[in-house]
Design a protein around this motif. Structure first.
Motif, PDB file in Angstrom:
ATOM      1  N   ARG A  64      37.950   1.568   0.631  1.00 53.57           N
ATOM      2  CA  ARG A  64      36.771   0.973  -0.015  1.00 53.57           C
ATOM      3  C   ARG A  64      36.926  -0.542  -0.103  1.00 53.57           C
ATOM      4  O   ARG A  64      38.030  -1.075  -0.120  1.00 53.57           O
ATOM      5  CB  ARG A  64      36.605   1.532  -1.427  1.00 53.57           C
ATOM      6  CG  ARG A  64      36.457   3.045  -1.490  1.00 53.57           C
ATOM      7  CD  ARG A  64      36.218   3.475  -2.921  1.00 53.57           C
ATOM      8  NE  ARG A  64      34.973   2.903  -3.418  1.00 53.57           N
ATOM      9  CZ  ARG A  64      33.833   3.574  -3.533  1.00 53.57           C
ATOM     10  NH1 ARG A  64      33.765   4.833  -3.228  1.00 53.57           N
ATOM     11  NH2 ARG A  64      32.751   2.956  -3.988  1.00 53.57           N
ATOM     12  N   ASP A  65      35.782  -1.225  -0.188  1.00 55.50           N
ATOM     13  CA  ASP A  65      35.819  -2.678  -0.361  1.00 55.50           C
ATOM     14  C   ASP A  65      35.720  -3.059  -1.829  1.00 55.50           C
ATOM     15  O   ASP A  65      35.891  -4.227  -2.183  1.00 55.50           O
ATOM     16  CB  ASP A  65      34.605  -3.316   0.355  1.00 55.50           C
ATOM     17  CG  ASP A  65      34.661  -3.085   1.842  1.00 55.50           C
ATOM     18  OD1 ASP A  65      35.793  -2.992   2.367  1.00 55.50           O
ATOM     19  OD2 ASP A  65      33.583  -2.982   2.465  1.00 55.50           O
ATOM     20  N   ASP A  66      35.366  -2.084  -2.680  1.00 56.86           N
ATOM     21  CA  ASP A  66      35.023  -2.445  -4.055  1.00 56.86           C
ATOM     22  C   ASP A  66      36.008  -1.914  -5.096  1.00 56.86           C
ATOM     23  O   ASP A  66      35.690  -1.892  -6.283  1.00 56.86           O
ATOM     24  CB  ASP A  66      33.598  -1.917  -4.382  1.00 56.86           C
ATOM     25  CG  ASP A  66      33.491  -0.405  -4.182  1.00 56.86           C
ATOM     26  OD1 ASP A  66      34.433   0.184  -3.611  1.00 56.86           O
ATOM     27  OD2 ASP A  66      32.481   0.184  -4.607  1.00 56.86           O
ATOM     28  N   VAL A  67      37.192  -1.474  -4.652  1.00 56.57           N
ATOM     29  CA  VAL A  67      38.181  -0.982  -5.633  1.00 56.57           C
ATOM     30  C   VAL A  67      39.543  -1.591  -5.321  1.00 56.57           C
ATOM     31  O   VAL A  67      39.955  -1.632  -4.157  1.00 56.57           O
ATOM     32  CB  VAL A  67      38.280   0.569  -5.624  1.00 56.57           C
ATOM     33  CG1 VAL A  67      39.337   1.053  -6.617  1.00 56.57           C
ATOM     34  CG2 VAL A  67      36.932   1.211  -5.965  1.00 56.57           C
ATOM     35  N   ARG A 168      36.213 -10.570  -8.024  1.00 54.31           N
ATOM     36  CA  ARG A 168      35.295  -9.461  -7.752  1.00 54.31           C
ATOM     37  C   ARG A 168      33.947  -9.685  -8.399  1.00 54.31           C
ATOM     38  O   ARG A 168      33.854 -10.337  -9.439  1.00 54.31           O
ATOM     39  CB  ARG A 168      35.860  -8.159  -8.325  1.00 54.31           C
ATOM     40  CG  ARG A 168      37.121  -7.724  -7.673  1.00 54.31           C
ATOM     41  CD  ARG A 168      36.833  -6.958  -6.427  1.00 54.31           C
ATOM     42  NE  ARG A 168      37.891  -7.196  -5.455  1.00 54.31           N
ATOM     43  CZ  ARG A 168      37.943  -6.623  -4.280  1.00 54.31           C
ATOM     44  NH1 ARG A 168      36.985  -5.793  -3.897  1.00 54.31           N
ATOM     45  NH2 ARG A 168      38.915  -6.888  -3.459  1.00 54.31           N
ATOM     46  N   LYS A 169      32.921  -9.106  -7.759  1.00 53.22           N
ATOM     47  CA  LYS A 169      31.588  -9.103  -8.365  1.00 53.22           C
ATOM     48  C   LYS A 169      31.212  -7.672  -8.678  1.00 53.22           C
ATOM     49  O   LYS A 169      31.589  -6.754  -7.945  1.00 53.22           O
ATOM     50  CB  LYS A 169      30.572  -9.660  -7.369  1.00 53.22           C
ATOM     51  CG  LYS A 169      30.649 -11.166  -7.235  1.00 53.22           C
ATOM     52  CD  LYS A 169      29.515 -11.639  -6.361  1.00 53.22           C
ATOM     53  CE  LYS A 169      29.672 -13.127  -6.124  1.00 53.22           C
ATOM     54  NZ  LYS A 169      28.935 -13.578  -4.973  1.00 53.22           N
ATOM     55  N   PHE A 172      32.421  -3.094  -9.274  1.00 47.53           N
ATOM     56  CA  PHE A 172      33.739  -2.938  -8.651  1.00 47.53           C
ATOM     57  C   PHE A 172      34.609  -2.066  -9.544  1.00 47.53           C
ATOM     58  O   PHE A 172      34.297  -1.863 -10.725  1.00 47.53           O
ATOM     59  CB  PHE A 172      34.407  -4.290  -8.384  1.00 47.53           C
ATOM     60  CG  PHE A 172      34.943  -4.959  -9.618  1.00 47.53           C
ATOM     61  CD1 PHE A 172      34.144  -5.793 -10.358  1.00 47.53           C
ATOM     62  CD2 PHE A 172      36.259  -4.750 -10.021  1.00 47.53           C
ATOM     63  CE1 PHE A 172      34.623  -6.403 -11.504  1.00 47.53           C
ATOM     64  CE2 PHE A 172      36.758  -5.365 -11.162  1.00 47.53           C
ATOM     65  CZ  PHE A 172      35.932  -6.196 -11.905  1.00 47.53           C
ATOM     66  N   TYR A 204      35.189   2.149 -13.067  1.00 48.81           N
ATOM     67  CA  TYR A 204      34.219   1.475 -12.198  1.00 48.81           C
ATOM     68  C   TYR A 204      33.256   0.685 -13.084  1.00 48.81           C
ATOM     69  O   TYR A 204      32.553   1.259 -13.920  1.00 48.81           O
ATOM     70  CB  TYR A 204      33.482   2.518 -11.356  1.00 48.81           C
ATOM     71  CG  TYR A 204      32.815   1.912 -10.136  1.00 48.81           C
ATOM     72  CD1 TYR A 204      33.574   1.452  -9.065  1.00 48.81           C
ATOM     73  CD2 TYR A 204      31.422   1.799 -10.072  1.00 48.81           C
ATOM     74  CE1 TYR A 204      32.971   0.901  -7.956  1.00 48.81           C
ATOM     75  CE2 TYR A 204      30.816   1.241  -8.955  1.00 48.81           C
ATOM     76  CZ  TYR A 204      31.600   0.796  -7.894  1.00 48.81           C
ATOM     77  OH  TYR A 204      31.002   0.239  -6.790  1.00 48.81           O
ATOM     78  N   TRP A 214      25.260   5.030 -10.858  1.00 49.01           N
ATOM     79  CA  TRP A 214      26.679   5.096 -10.483  1.00 49.01           C
ATOM     80  C   TRP A 214      27.343   6.375 -10.984  1.00 49.01           C
ATOM     81  O   TRP A 214      28.288   6.878 -10.376  1.00 49.01           O
ATOM     82  CB  TRP A 214      27.427   3.845 -10.968  1.00 49.01           C
ATOM     83  CG  TRP A 214      27.030   2.644 -10.154  1.00 49.01           C
ATOM     84  CD1 TRP A 214      26.335   1.553 -10.576  1.00 49.01           C
ATOM     85  CD2 TRP A 214      27.276   2.445  -8.754  1.00 49.01           C
ATOM     86  NE1 TRP A 214      26.126   0.684  -9.543  1.00 49.01           N
ATOM     87  CE2 TRP A 214      26.698   1.204  -8.411  1.00 49.01           C
ATOM     88  CE3 TRP A 214      27.912   3.192  -7.762  1.00 49.01           C
ATOM     89  CZ2 TRP A 214      26.750   0.699  -7.112  1.00 49.01           C
ATOM     90  CZ3 TRP A 214      27.959   2.685  -6.472  1.00 49.01           C
ATOM     91  CH2 TRP A 214      27.391   1.455  -6.163  1.00 49.01           C
TER      92      TRP A 214
END
Ligand code: GAP
Length: 431
Positions: A64-67, A168-169, A172, A204, A214
């Motif tokens: 993943r790109d977001d964790v 991070r934005k 995430f 998250y 989510w």
């Protein structure tokens, strides 16, 4: 084909016995009479456990790109547990029998009588589940600390550090794996409920107005994970936890319950923790929107996964029996050994030499067992029982043609493969 065994308590006994016999799970401190419901993972168990941890990390962090991940201290400043509400709220109702003085969790009793002697029960008291210890040589209230009952708090407390170092934005996530401790009133059912256990958790962080979206998304991701683990979704029930029964921090919880041989009980949980934790830990909003400059407290969706329960469920799902053939049909990624190598005959040095070469060649890429005991049938039986997907036999034709027999655990089919193609062959099968 092996027949899938029904989920009965008989199955639980078979799993416990297999775990002990083959080195998946041993009773903890056994030579000293054990220690109430503590367990040790043996040589095969640690491989299964690590495989589950690794595929979880790959799925939820690396792919993943977001964790991002962290690995934090087990013992935290006690102020963490004050702020998180655990000191006040992390408790179960404890009842004691007036006659035999056995203790139980009131919410787990079917009737208001002692299940052991039918005696009258004393009124319930709230019993805090955190395990206390002391740091340093003096044991007093200043040195008292707690072993963490969940990993989540480490990810809230480190929120700002993670944010500052990774920029991070939202949305995430932060993930972590490790030990947690709870002074459970009634541990039991093998590795299902213990006082020291392993967790894999993900926090998250989202905007408040997006939490519902989510929440649904992570429910789907948890279902996908269960498929990785080889779980038949018919055995899973998503249960909405009503008001009053949720943890103190949660506004919505869905438990993923599994049909264990001892009843339908929690496997994993998904909670909407709102901004409860970050608000309690940070006086100022810890997040700033890069475009608008708005400062606020992100909200949290938390998928949480018990590792020991994952191990138990993977074993229950994989266990198959046909007459006296026991097969653990573990997904290949979970199998402790991927391949077992056998020389056809133990007393033929040229076969043993070739088998040893093949074994060392395969060990560079896979977890491999070597077995030269008994006959080939017994070796297959032994590898089936621990879930090894492939067995390789070196025979007299191998010495002539440089090929081997590869036998598949599930189909029991055999095929000849050239030794120089074996690594590629297994890479294809085990990916
Ligand atoms: N941070 C959220 C949290 O801790 P939880 O439902 O209390 O939530 C998370 O625990 C998971 O930990 C459960 O879904 C279960 O898989 C596992 N778990 C909880 N208590 C356990 C115990 N005593 N022994 C083994 N696993 C346990």
């Amino acid at each position: 084909m092996a027949k899938k065994e029904e989920n009965t308590s008989d199955l639980m006994e078979k799993i416990v016995s297999l775990c002990k016999r083959r080195g998946f799970v041993f009773p903890g401190s056994e030579i000293y009479g054990g220690l109430a419901n503590s367990f040790d993972y043996g040589p095969l168990g640690v491989e299964l456990e690590n495989n589950i941890k690794n595929i979880w990390w790959k799925r939820f962090v690396h792919q993943r790109d977001d964790v991002v991940g962290i690995d934090a201290a087990l013992i935290m400043n006690p102020k963490v547990w004050e702020a998180s509400g655990h000191l006040e709220n992390f408790s179960d109702p404890l009842v004691e029998c007036k006659k035999c003085h056995h203790r139980f969790r009131e919410d787990q009793l079917k009737e208001k009588k002692c299940p052991d002697c039918k005696g009258e029960l004393m009124p319930a008291k709230q019993f805090n589940l955190m395990l206390k210890t002391f740091l340093g040589p003096v044991e007093n209230s200043d040195s008292a600390v707690y072993l963490r009952p969940e990993i989540a708090q480490t990810m809230f407390v480190d929120f700002k550090n993670v944010l500052d170092t990774t920029r991070r934005k939202l949305p995430f996530g932060v993930a972590s794996q490790g030990k947690a401790f709870r002074n459970e009133i009634t541990p039991g059912n093998f590795i299902f409920r213990t006082r020291e256990f392993n967790l894999m958790e993900l926090e998250y962080f989202v905007r408040e107005d997006e939490w519902k979206k989510w929440f649904e998304y992570w429910k789907g991701e948890m279902e996908n994970w269960l498929l990785d683990l080889g779980v038949n979704m018919k055995h899973i029930h998503q249960v909405e936890i009503p008001n009053g029964e949720r943890a103190h921090y949660s506004k919505r919880t869905v438990d993923f319950e599994y049909e264990y041989p001892f009843g339908q009980k929690e496997l994993y949980g998904l909670a909407y923790r709102t901004d409860f934790d970050l608000k309690n830990h940070f006086k100022e909003p810890p997040y700033e929107d890069a475009e608008s400059g708005e400062k606020f407290y992100p909200h949290v969706i938390e998928p949480t996964f018990g590792l020991d329960r994952s191990v138990l469920v993977a074993l229950l799902e994989a266990y198959c029996q046909e007459k006296d053939r026991v097969v653990l049909k573990l997904p290949v990624k979970l199998a402790p050994y991927k391949v077992a190598v056998f020389p056809l005959l133990k007393n033929k040095p040229e076969l043993v030499k070739k088998a040893t070469e093949v074994y060392h060649q395969l060990k560079k890429n896979f977890t491999v067992a070597f077995d030269d005991r008994g006959n080939i049938g017994k070796r297959y039986y032994s590898q089936d029982e621990i879930g090894t997907p492939f067995c390789v036999t070196i025979d007299f034709d191998t010495l002539e043609n440089d090929d081997v027999t590869v036998r598949d655990r599930d189909t029991m089919k055999q095929e000849r493969i050239k030794i120089k193609e074996l690594t590629n062959f297994f890479n294809g099968k085990l990916a």
